[in-house]
Design a protein around this motif. Sequence first.
Motif, short mmCIF file in Angstrom:
data_model
loop_
_atom_site.label_atom_id
_atom_site.label_comp_id
_atom_site.label_asym_id
_atom_site.label_seq_id
_atom_site.Cartn_x
_atom_site.Cartn_y
_atom_site.Cartn_z
N UNK A 294 29.47 17.40 13.10
CA UNK A 294 30.10 17.41 14.40
C UNK A 294 31.50 17.65 14.52
N UNK A 295 32.07 18.33 15.01
CA UNK A 295 33.58 18.72 15.22
C UNK A 295 34.14 17.52 16.40
N UNK A 296 35.14 17.06 16.23
CA UNK A 296 35.46 16.22 17.46
C UNK A 296 35.33 16.70 18.56
N UNK A 297 35.51 17.79 19.06
CA UNK A 297 35.26 18.49 20.46
C UNK A 297 33.81 18.21 20.64
N UNK A 298 32.90 18.68 19.74
CA UNK A 298 31.48 18.35 20.09
C UNK A 298 31.23 16.90 20.19
N UNK A 299 31.80 16.10 19.68
CA UNK A 299 31.69 14.35 19.91
C UNK A 299 32.28 14.12 21.28
N UNK A 300 33.41 14.77 21.79
CA UNK A 300 33.81 14.57 23.08
C UNK A 300 33.04 15.03 24.01
N UNK A 301 32.36 16.42 23.61
CA UNK A 301 31.29 16.97 24.67
C UNK A 301 30.25 15.90 24.90
N UNK A 302 29.57 15.39 23.82
CA UNK A 302 28.45 14.39 23.89
C UNK A 302 28.98 13.33 25.08
N UNK A 303 30.04 12.82 24.73
CA UNK A 303 30.55 11.55 25.29
C UNK A 303 30.82 11.91 27.07
N UNK A 304 31.32 13.17 27.08
CA UNK A 304 31.67 13.55 28.26
C UNK A 304 30.36 13.77 29.12
#
Length: 157
Positions: free
Chosen positions: A136-146
């Motif tokens: 996962x990219x950092x953006x995808x991880x942030x999307x999950x956290x969001x």
Amino acid sequence: MQIQIIAAPDPGLVAAATRRRLRTPVLVARCAGWALLAVTVLVQVATGLLQPGLLAGGVVLAVLVPVVLLNRTARRSLRHGRLTTYEISDGGVARSSEAGRHAYAWRAFRSVEALSGQLMFGLRGGRWVRVPTTGLSPAQVEQVLGTAFAQGLRVHR
């Protein structure tokens, strides 16, 4: 949002998740052990007699119990080293392997914690669902956290 991850258990990630998950019981055992060792020292200073039972109990609580607890839990997690598919969507989190499938709606979780290389979803009752972020990219991880935050979960980065 629909994210799918396929991964085998990583011993390093399992160990880190186990240490995080058992942080409180290990701390309690260590503190109790050190307190018992302090009592042993005080008894010896006050009476001049060494109490081997207190000394052994303190060492067991401070050293042996945490090591056994962490190792046993990590080994149990790695014992079933099956390739697992994790799915994260607007509906929640699911994991499946050849042994079975478990799906959790967002409301089943109370929190999510981002650890290095994985996300730890906290269920009620002290249980956790560990999801590796392999690929996962950092953006995808942030999307999950969001998404988790939008669903009312406490998010720890």
